[in-house]
Motif scaffolding. Structure first.
Motif, PDB file in Angstrom:
ATOM      1  N   PHE A  87       0.852  -1.130  -0.043  1.00  0.00           N
ATOM      2  CA  PHE A  87       0.006  -0.053  -0.055  1.00  0.00           C
ATOM      3  C   PHE A  87       0.821   1.318   0.131  1.00  0.00           C
ATOM      4  CE2 PHE A  87       0.944  -0.829   4.500  1.00  0.00           C
ATOM      5  CZ  PHE A  87       1.204   0.250   4.931  1.00  0.00           C
ATOM      6  N   SER A  88       0.203   2.392  -0.500  1.00  0.00           N
ATOM      7  CA  SER A  88       1.158   3.639  -0.399  1.00  0.00           C
ATOM      8  C   SER A  88      -0.138   4.778  -0.199  1.00  0.00           C
ATOM      9  CB  SER A  88       1.907   3.874  -1.841  1.00  0.00           C
ATOM     10  OG  SER A  88       1.046   3.848  -2.819  1.00  0.00           O
ATOM     11  N   ALA A  89       0.654   6.016   0.100  1.00  0.00           N
ATOM     12  CA  ALA A  89      -0.383   6.934  -0.008  1.00  0.00           C
ATOM     13  C   ALA A  89       0.314   8.324  -0.293  1.00  0.00           C
ATOM     14  CB  ALA A  89      -1.347   7.274   1.542  1.00  0.00           C
ATOM     15  N   LEU A  90       0.061   9.031  -1.056  1.00  0.00           N
ATOM     16  CA  LEU A  90       0.638  10.340  -1.338  1.00  0.00           C
ATOM     17  C   LEU A  90      -0.431  11.518  -1.230  1.00  0.00           C
ATOM     18  CD1 LEU A  90       3.083  12.006  -2.681  1.00  0.00           C
ATOM     19  CD2 LEU A  90       2.154  11.811  -4.796  1.00  0.00           C
ATOM     20  N   GLU A  91      -0.022  12.398  -0.496  1.00  0.00           N
ATOM     21  CA  GLU A  91      -0.884  13.624  -0.163  1.00  0.00           C
ATOM     22  C   GLU A  91      -0.403  14.836   0.036  1.00  0.00           C
ATOM     23  OE1 GLU A  91      -3.865  14.643   3.833  1.00  0.00           O
ATOM     24  OE2 GLU A  91      -2.747  12.719   3.671  1.00  0.00           O
ATOM     25  N   GLU A  92      -1.069  16.041  -0.613  1.00  0.00           N
ATOM     26  CA  GLU A  92      -0.666  17.164  -0.920  1.00  0.00           C
ATOM     27  C   GLU A  92      -1.636  18.099  -0.187  1.00  0.00           C
ATOM     28  OE1 GLU A  92       1.449  20.658  -3.890  1.00  0.00           O
ATOM     29  OE2 GLU A  92       0.701  18.622  -4.561  1.00  0.00           O
ATOM     30  N   ASN A  93      -1.310  19.076   0.565  1.00  0.00           N
ATOM     31  CA  ASN A  93      -2.651  19.972   1.241  1.00  0.00           C
ATOM     32  C   ASN A  93      -1.922  21.303   0.780  1.00  0.00           C
ATOM     33  OD1 ASN A  93      -4.015  17.964   2.690  1.00  0.00           O
ATOM     34  ND2 ASN A  93      -2.332  17.659   4.014  1.00  0.00           N
ATOM     35  N   PHE A 143       4.070  11.286   2.303  1.00  0.00           N
ATOM     36  CA  PHE A 143       4.121  10.188   1.436  1.00  0.00           C
ATOM     37  C   PHE A 143       4.467   8.900   2.281  1.00  0.00           C
ATOM     38  CE2 PHE A 143       6.748   6.676  -0.654  1.00  0.00           C
ATOM     39  CZ  PHE A 143       6.011   6.486  -1.666  1.00  0.00           C
ATOM     40  N   ARG A 144       3.858   7.858   2.300  1.00  0.00           N
ATOM     41  CA  ARG A 144       4.124   6.361   2.926  1.00  0.00           C
ATOM     42  C   ARG A 144       3.982   5.550   1.988  1.00  0.00           C
ATOM     43  NH1 ARG A 144       2.326   6.808   7.815  1.00  0.00           N
ATOM     44  NH2 ARG A 144       1.835   4.658   8.180  1.00  0.00           N
ATOM     45  N   PHE A 145       4.855   4.350   2.120  1.00  0.00           N
ATOM     46  CA  PHE A 145       4.586   3.158   1.522  1.00  0.00           C
ATOM     47  C   PHE A 145       4.752   2.069   2.494  1.00  0.00           C
ATOM     48  CE2 PHE A 145       6.921  -0.294  -0.444  1.00  0.00           C
ATOM     49  CZ  PHE A 145       6.164  -0.538  -1.611  1.00  0.00           C
ATOM     50  N   SER A 168       1.537  -4.785   9.617  1.00  0.00           N
ATOM     51  CA  SER A 168       1.830  -3.847   8.594  1.00  0.00           C
ATOM     52  C   SER A 168       3.069  -3.067   9.094  1.00  0.00           C
ATOM     53  CB  SER A 168       0.777  -2.736   8.261  1.00  0.00           C
ATOM     54  OG  SER A 168       0.547  -1.763   9.469  1.00  0.00           O
ATOM     55  N   ALA A 169       4.187  -2.722   8.158  1.00  0.00           N
ATOM     56  CA  ALA A 169       5.386  -2.062   8.108  1.00  0.00           C
ATOM     57  C   ALA A 169       5.526  -0.827   7.177  1.00  0.00           C
ATOM     58  CB  ALA A 169       6.538  -2.988   8.033  1.00  0.00           C
ATOM     59  N   ALA A 170       5.449   0.040   7.529  1.00  0.00           N
ATOM     60  CA  ALA A 170       5.385   1.218   6.760  1.00  0.00           C
ATOM     61  C   ALA A 170       6.689   2.218   6.686  1.00  0.00           C
ATOM     62  CB  ALA A 170       4.195   2.029   6.545  1.00  0.00           C
ATOM     63  N   VAL A 171       7.090   2.876   5.751  1.00  0.00           N
ATOM     64  CA  VAL A 171       8.081   4.009   5.608  1.00  0.00           C
ATOM     65  C   VAL A 171       7.312   5.180   5.183  1.00  0.00           C
ATOM     66  CG1 VAL A 171      10.281   2.519   5.440  1.00  0.00           C
ATOM     67  CG2 VAL A 171       8.957   3.585   3.492  1.00  0.00           C
ATOM     68  N   PHE A 172       7.624   6.439   6.031  1.00  0.00           N
ATOM     69  CA  PHE A 172       6.837   7.666   5.581  1.00  0.00           C
ATOM     70  C   PHE A 172       7.920   8.749   5.452  1.00  0.00           C
ATOM     71  CE2 PHE A 172       6.585   7.283  10.239  1.00  0.00           C
ATOM     72  CZ  PHE A 172       7.090   8.347  10.615  1.00  0.00           C
ATOM     73  N   VAL A 173       7.529   9.760   4.763  1.00  0.00           N
ATOM     74  CA  VAL A 173       8.080  11.026   5.043  1.00  0.00           C
ATOM     75  C   VAL A 173       7.078  12.134   4.825  1.00  0.00           C
ATOM     76  CG1 VAL A 173       9.754  12.644   3.857  1.00  0.00           C
ATOM     77  CG2 VAL A 173       9.931  10.415   3.329  1.00  0.00           C
ATOM     78  N   ASN A 174       6.905  12.837   5.922  1.00  0.00           N
ATOM     79  CA  ASN A 174       6.077  13.815   6.078  1.00  0.00           C
ATOM     80  C   ASN A 174       6.886  15.171   5.755  1.00  0.00           C
ATOM     81  OD1 ASN A 174       3.960  12.119   7.077  1.00  0.00           O
ATOM     82  ND2 ASN A 174       4.511  12.618   9.368  1.00  0.00           N
ATOM     83  N   ILE A 192       9.558   5.340  10.266  1.00  0.00           N
ATOM     84  CA  ILE A 192       9.001   3.879  10.071  1.00  0.00           C
ATOM     85  C   ILE A 192       7.869   3.411  11.127  1.00  0.00           C
ATOM     86  CG2 ILE A 192      11.095   2.654  11.501  1.00  0.00           C
ATOM     87  CD1 ILE A 192      10.451   0.225   9.665  1.00  0.00           C
ATOM     88  N   ASP A 193       6.815   2.842  10.570  1.00  0.00           N
ATOM     89  CA  ASP A 193       5.655   2.710  11.339  1.00  0.00           C
ATOM     90  C   ASP A 193       5.201   1.156  11.228  1.00  0.00           C
ATOM     91  OD1 ASP A 193       3.022   2.303  12.315  1.00  0.00           O
ATOM     92  OD2 ASP A 193       2.240   4.115  11.247  1.00  0.00           O
TER      93      ASP A 193
END
Length: 872
Positions: A769-775, A809-811, A824-830, A865-866
């Motif tokens: 899974f991944s999520a890309l978000e722009e506000n 962004f997170r993956f 679940s294991a995710a890496v992210f960059v806020n 990492i989450d």
């Protein structure tokens, strides 16, 4: 009674009423108790996480008989992979789906919060149409909606609820109408209702309402979850750490308990630079229009401290679900949260006061070593009981909560500017530092509130074209504001005792209200709804002030000035809605509703005519003349008293909306347009460094809000949110300093967000899974801090804040264990682009001046990492 005795008596009164605030001499004890609590919480969270490790390591099935193999997320209905999940909400005091409810709203489920990696409400707010936040860190966030400016007034413009229980912001805080910042872990959902919600939610929901709905315990189910998040913040920050855990335990067949714990440690990235002793003079020029000396930012330093704005948040929540009878449910909830900040996330801005830019060095400079810690403790309890009778349900929701906040800021510059003495040090004739008593060094503000509330309501449950809700609401809200500006070394200048300003201001609001709402289905397509709330408020407020900056300064610093105020208000808040279903998936609606916010009282300003030897009081009077008489010349023959009270403000809202789904529920669209008339708005204004509230000219607000969610090929899901908000004052308000046609401060005309999520199934229970978000937040204006804004100078002093974008962004990978658990294991960059932008001006706890310009700033790029584990 002399001033010192009265001062001591005030402390005894506070000590006898522990609900009104942290008392003198107990701050150190509170910190010690907080450390003990933190150690206990670490043990408790670890105890919750340990079973997860044991279950994961084992091969046995420890699930309780009857436990579901795969639980459907609460607050949503099951959906196939070919359609979007429908969110179930309770915004109308009964269960409905978000798409079938004729209200402009945003509902965010626990699954969406987790998939986007959202852990705090400030981050979520950036992606919600029409919702804005003034953010000064955890526990110091003020929410605004649809262009209603929330900094002034007697209460917040946005209602804030934990399930059925309303919370309240501090009545007099210099930091604004701030709400707590609860941890979002294990929430069922967040509901954001736009527009006045006065009929069902009453006062403080003038602009809208935010509801946090915790997850309920599940009967006959043993489940647990655990989360570990480790990250690193760039640009001066370091390692951050968060632990979350939840355990659901069945207690026989009729009861269950759910316990949630959280520990957060975030690093700071702001520097605090202490200027070498005697290296700079006090600020230059006539008060309050002073400026820092030319060498202020280049003078040698005594200390250079990095990462001072650290944050710790510890919380625990326990909920019980008990069904002693088939139709009776009892739900008690208890919660405690404590937030500590080493300093606020604010930086000094050296340059254009009206178009501030992010400084090269993220720091705050001080003439003395003045740490700026903040603490916020919150204790919450509620008891909800629902009895399902043959044709209706009876619900009782009782809430009791208590909040204490202590804020310390560096007030040295402002206080010294009043006297015009070149030196800071007392040995050279200056005032010396603020503090170290009672809680300093620094200017100290204590805000405390406690509230008892009860809502009793009946809700129809029998099928039929007529559905109704009727109820009674009671509120008993106590607020206490204390402020201390003490200069221990300043007696030769200000007299004895060396009190600049000490203030004790308690307030009590009691509310009784009856409300009702009826929905009549005239045909399968056409519904008519009408609601009414009749309220009665009583408010009592008193204010006792001491010190050189108080109204009785001429009689001595220890001579109290006392004033009291009371107010009552009664009225009726109507709401009308008509909705028409073109098809089962396509609805149009029109809505008209009214909201109100009760009036209140100001701190008395020490205004004195020109010629007095009190420079601060003279500046206040001259500032009033500038505002009201539109003159730049202060006259000794004119005296204008400062306003002591302000009236209630009201809002009428007219809204048209459309909700639809397309492509067999693969796309959901919400669109609304509104017009609002804000009458007698409660607005803040600054007069020579002194804040007060007053009623301004009426304002008109119109806007459009849009939300779109759609499933795309190859496992993608796209969410688009956007809002357009146009505001303007309809007349000129000389006291506030806002001319006709000016926009309402703090309101970006355009906001928007894009969220692109992706899921892809692998083999052996694995998926990616991944999520890309722009506000996006558009430009906006802000009222200057420390400047007397008038109709004549407003265009020269207004602060213009820039556009900014935040990208996250997170993956990650999801998996299933042999026990049926998931992980679940995710890496992210806020803040992927490391955007460092100024958010809002930060007021001082002491005297405001033009020189002291500080702004909150976004957190730099944070990557980590989450790791999450869930067992059902």
């Amino acid at each position: 009674m002399n001033g010192l005795a009265a001062y001591g008596q005030n402390q005894e009164v506070i000590a006898d009423r522990p609900h009104v605030g942290l008392i003198l001499g107990r701050h150190m004890k509170a910190n010690t108790e907080a450390k003990k609590f933190r150690a206990q919480l670490v043990a408790a969270v670890s105890a919750l996480i340990l079973p997860a490790v044991v279950v994961y390591a084992g091969d046995g099935d420890t699930s309780v008989s009857g436990a579901p193999e795969a639980a459907v997320p609460a607050g949503s209905t099951a959906a196939t992979s070919q359609e979007l999940t429908t969110v179930v909400i309770t915004a109308t005091k009964r269960e409905t789906t978000a798409q079938d409810t004729p209200i402009s709203l945003t509902a965010v489920t626990a699954d969406e919060l987790a998939s986007r990696g959202i852990t705090d409400l400030q981050t979520l707010a950036r992606s919600v149409p029409g919702l804005a936040v003034r953010d000064a860190g955890p526990g110091q966030s003020e929410y605004e909606m649809r262009g209603l400016y929330g900094l002034g007034g007697n209460s917040s413009v946005v209602g804030f609820y934990i399930d059925e229980i309303p919370l309240a912001s501090p009545a007099f805080s210099n930091m604004g109408k701030t709400d707590i910042d609860p941890n979002l872990y294990d929430l069922e959902r967040v509901e954001v209702l736009r527009g006045p919600q006065g009929t069902l939610y009453g006062s403080s929901s003038l602009a809208g309402t935010i509801r946090l709905i915790p997850s309920l315990p599940q009967l006959n189910t043993y489940s647990l979850s655990a989360q570990e998040v480790v990250s690193d913040t760039a640009s001066g920050g370091s390692i951050n750490h968060q632990q979350n855990a939840m355990m659901n335990l069945p207690l026989g067949d009729t009861a269950a308990v759910r316990i949630v714990g959280s520990i957060t440690d975030n690093s700071g990235w702001i520097q605090r630079r202490v200027i070498a002793n005697g290296a700079v003079t006090t600020d230059l020029g006539p008060f309050p229009n002073v400026s820092r000396p030319s060498n202020f930012y280049s003078a040698p330093l005594q200390e250079d401290l990095g990462g001072v704005n650290t944050t710790t948040v510890d919380s625990i929540r326990a909920a019980l679900l008990w069904k002693p009878l088939e139709n009776l449910t009892i739900e008690p909830v208890a919660m405690y949260q404590r937030t500590e900040q080493g300093a606020p996330p604010v930086v000094d801005v050296n340059g254009s006061a009206t178009y501030p830019q992010t400084p090269a060095v993220l720091a705050h400079w001080e003439p003395f070593d003045v740490p700026e810690p903040q603490t916020d403790s919150f204790t919450f309890g509620s008891l909800k009981a629902v009895d399902q009778l043959p044709n209706f349900s009876l619900t009782s929701a009782t809430g009791l909560w208590h909040r204490n906040a202590l804020v310390i800021t560096d007030g040295t510059e402002g206080v010294n500017s009043v006297f015009g003495i070149p030196a800071y040090n007392a040995s050279a004739g200056g005032l010396g530092p603020l503090g170290p008593e009672p809680n300093g060094p620094g200017a100290t503000e204590q805000d405390a509130e406690w509230q008892l509330s009860e809502e009793l309501r009946l809700t129809s449950t029998a099928p039929g074209p007529l559905q109704w809700v009727a109820g009674y609401f009671y509120q008993d809200l106590h607020s206490q504001f204390n402020q201390y500006l003490i200069s221990p070394e300043a007696a030769p200048v200000v007299g004895s005792p060396p009190w600049q300003f000490i203030d004790f201001q308690p307030q009590v609001i009691t509310q009784n209200a009856f409300f009702g709402d009826i929905t009549w289905q005239l045909s399968p397509q056409f519904n008519v709804e009408a609601g009414l709330r009749h309220y009665h408020y009583s408010l009592s407020n008193s204010d006792t002030e001491y010190g050189f900056l108080a109204p009785n300064a001429a009689l001595g610093n220890g001579v109290p000035y006392h004033i009291s105020f009371s107010n009552e208000a009664s009225g009726t808040l109507p709401e009308f809605t008509v909705s028409y279903k073109i098809t089962p998936d396509d609805m149009l609606y029109a809505k008209a509703s009214k909201g109100i916010r009760i009036g209140g009282a100001n701190n008395p300003a020490p205004a004195e005519p020109l010629g007095s030897n009190n420079a601060f009081a003279v500046a206040v009077e001259c500032g009033l003349q500038e505002k009201v008489l539109l003159t730049t010349t202060c006259s000794p023959n004119v005296f204008l008293p400062t306003p002591t009270t302000f009236k209630s403000d009201t809002l009428w809202s007219y809204e048209l909306g459309w909700k639809s789904s397309f492509f067999e529920h693969r796309m959901l669209v919400d669109l609304d347009a509104y017009y609002e008339k804000w009458s007698n708005p409660q607005l803040p204004t600054n007069i020579a460094g002194f804040f007060l509230d007053a009623n301004g000219a009426d304002a008109a607000i119109k806007g459009v809000e849009a939300q779109l969610r759609t499933l795309l090929p190859l496992g993608f899901e796209l969410t688009l949110n956007a809002a357009y908000t146009h505001t303007e004052f309809l007349e000129t308000s000389t006291l506030i300093g806002f001319p006709e046609g000016m926009e309402v401060p703090d309101t970006p005309e355009y906001t928007g967000s894009v969220v692109l999520q992706w899921k892809h199934t692998l083999t052996n229970g694995l998926s990616m899974f991944s999520a890309l978000e722009e506000n996006y937040v558009g430009s906006r204006i802000s009222e200057p801090v420390g400047v007397t804004a008038t109709v004549l100078n407003i265009n020269q002093v207004l602060v213009h804040l820039p556009v900014y974008n935040i990208v996250n962004f997170r993956f990650g990978i999801n998996g299933e264990a042999n026990t049926g658990a998931t992980w679940s294991a995710a890496v992210f960059v806020n803040n992927l682009t490391n955007t460092q932008t100024l958010l809002d001006p930060q007021p001082n706890q002491g005297v405001q001046t033009a020189a002291f310009q500080r702004y909150t700033i976004t957190q730099p790029l944070t990557a980590g990492i989450d790791l999450t584990y869930r067992f059902h």
